[in-house]
Scaffold this active site. Sequence first.
Site, PDB file in Angstrom:
ATOM      1  N   ASP A  11       0.882  -1.171   0.000  1.00  0.00           N
ATOM      2  CA  ASP A  11       0.000   0.000   0.000  1.00  0.00           C
ATOM      3  C   ASP A  11       0.919   1.221   0.000  1.00  0.00           C
ATOM      4  OD1 ASP A  11      -2.365   1.610   0.316  1.00  0.00           O
ATOM      5  OD2 ASP A  11      -1.932   1.804   2.448  1.00  0.00           O
ATOM      6  N   SER A  12       0.329   2.415  -0.092  1.00  0.00           N
ATOM      7  CA  SER A  12       1.151   3.623   0.004  1.00  0.00           C
ATOM      8  C   SER A  12       1.655   3.825   1.435  1.00  0.00           C
ATOM      9  CB  SER A  12       0.318   4.836  -0.419  1.00  0.00           C
ATOM     10  OG  SER A  12      -0.828   4.933   0.396  1.00  0.00           O
ATOM     11  N   TYR A  43      -0.981   8.187  -2.599  1.00  0.00           N
ATOM     12  CA  TYR A  43      -1.116   7.699  -3.971  1.00  0.00           C
ATOM     13  C   TYR A  43      -2.292   8.368  -4.683  1.00  0.00           C
ATOM     14  CZ  TYR A  43       2.118   3.652  -4.152  1.00  0.00           C
ATOM     15  OH  TYR A  43       3.208   2.833  -4.219  1.00  0.00           O
ATOM     16  N   CYS A  74      -4.388  -1.683  -1.754  1.00  0.00           N
ATOM     17  CA  CYS A  74      -4.592  -0.255  -1.980  1.00  0.00           C
ATOM     18  C   CYS A  74      -5.579  -0.136  -3.129  1.00  0.00           C
ATOM     19  CB  CYS A  74      -3.245   0.365  -2.360  1.00  0.00           C
ATOM     20  SG  CYS A  74      -3.371   2.041  -2.983  1.00  0.00           S
ATOM     21  N   GLU A 153      -3.101   8.812   7.987  1.00  0.00           N
ATOM     22  CA  GLU A 153      -1.672   8.473   7.975  1.00  0.00           C
ATOM     23  C   GLU A 153      -0.934   9.252   9.060  1.00  0.00           C
ATOM     24  OE1 GLU A 153       1.191   6.077   6.524  1.00  0.00           O
ATOM     25  OE2 GLU A 153      -0.760   6.107   5.580  1.00  0.00           O
ATOM     26  N   CYS A 185     -11.029   2.736   0.123  1.00  0.00           N
ATOM     27  CA  CYS A 185      -9.645   3.110   0.423  1.00  0.00           C
ATOM     28  C   CYS A 185      -9.286   2.304   1.662  1.00  0.00           C
ATOM     29  CB  CYS A 185      -9.524   4.603   0.698  1.00  0.00           C
ATOM     30  SG  CYS A 185      -7.879   5.091   1.266  1.00  0.00           S
ATOM     31  N   HIS A 187      -7.292   2.822   3.903  1.00  0.00           N
ATOM     32  CA  HIS A 187      -7.060   3.601   5.127  1.00  0.00           C
ATOM     33  C   HIS A 187      -8.368   3.794   5.931  1.00  0.00           C
ATOM     34  CE1 HIS A 187      -3.215   4.719   3.323  1.00  0.00           C
ATOM     35  NE2 HIS A 187      -2.883   5.375   4.418  1.00  0.00           N
TER      36      HIS A 187
HETATM   37  N1  DGL Z   1      -4.810   3.205   0.955  1.00  0.00           N
HETATM   38  C1  DGL Z   1      -4.823   3.631  -0.383  1.00  0.00           C
HETATM   39  C2  DGL Z   1      -6.082   3.309  -1.131  1.00  0.00           C
HETATM   40  O1  DGL Z   1      -6.743   2.344  -0.785  1.00  0.00           O
HETATM   41  C3  DGL Z   1      -4.096   4.886  -0.780  1.00  0.00           C
HETATM   42  C4  DGL Z   1      -4.350   6.150  -0.077  1.00  0.00           C
HETATM   43  C5  DGL Z   1      -3.392   7.189  -0.588  1.00  0.00           C
HETATM   44  O2  DGL Z   1      -2.178   6.977  -0.474  1.00  0.00           O
HETATM   45  O3  DGL Z   1      -3.862   8.213  -1.160  1.00  0.00           O
HETATM   46  O4  DGL Z   1      -6.423   3.944  -2.090  1.00  0.00           O
END
Ligand code: DGL
Length: 265
Positions: A11-12, A43, A74, A153, A185, A187
């Site tokens: 993931d990022s 990302y 991600c 984050e 996402c 996150h």
């Molecule tokens: N966790 C990621 C996703 O599911 C990326 C979030 C990011 O880095 O912008 O898209």
Amino acid sequence: MNKNNPIGIFDSGIGGLTVAKAILSVLPKENLIYFGDTKHLPYGEKSARSIECFSTKIAFFLKQKKCKMIVIACNTASSLAHESIKKLFPTIEIINVIDPVVNLIYKNKPSCVGIIGTKGTINSKIYPKKIHEIAPKIKVKSLATPLLASIIEEGFFNDKISRVVLNKYLNKSELKNIDQLILACTHYPLIQKLIGKFYNNKIDIIDSSSQVASHIKNVLEKKDLLSNKITGHRFFVSDYTKSFEESAKFFFGEDIYLEEVSSIH
Ligand code: DGL
């Protein structure tokens, strides 16, 4: 392929740990190699070309570590780089976090589903496309919520800051009258409590991690690749930061030792 080889996950940043945790809860004997691309986070704001480039380099790194499977934990990278990774690494099982959720939506049959995610994921329109391929009657409403991943984050999980930003997004007209919400996402499960509160727990909130974990279990079972020997997990980042380490420890609930690999990008 040796069944005790690790599962590679990337993931990022810390978002993919939600998926890593879910995998270990159904497959406690698996060994994980986690890669957080902290150097390029978030990302969601980057071009498709950059995401493809970062993701394929990470996949190559995980292949070198002899991973038996690569999980793109991600949504942004799953939207923009899954096809290229699959083409480049045809001998490894590549899992994205979108298809298992789309299959669940097909089973649930909501009349109107909302989707929140990064700009990269929402602008790719991959969710409406995939949902309408198998269930054309389901209404899909999408909204990019770009600030959320960075806030999470930075460690603002369930406090005033995340609540104010989240409420501002969820109140938007784009998401009116939905009966399910996809957290597109990885996150966002970290603020799922706040999201549930906003809706007074009256709508279903779909978090991909448990769907993805049970899909992975099925795939490994079918291919006779379930591990039977615990050798331990490893956590890599492209740029070491204390805040990432603290958030990762807090969330993963284990003492995580981070290894920095700056050489791959
Ligand atoms: N966790 C990621 C996703 O599911 C990326 C979030 C990011 O880095 O912008 O898209």
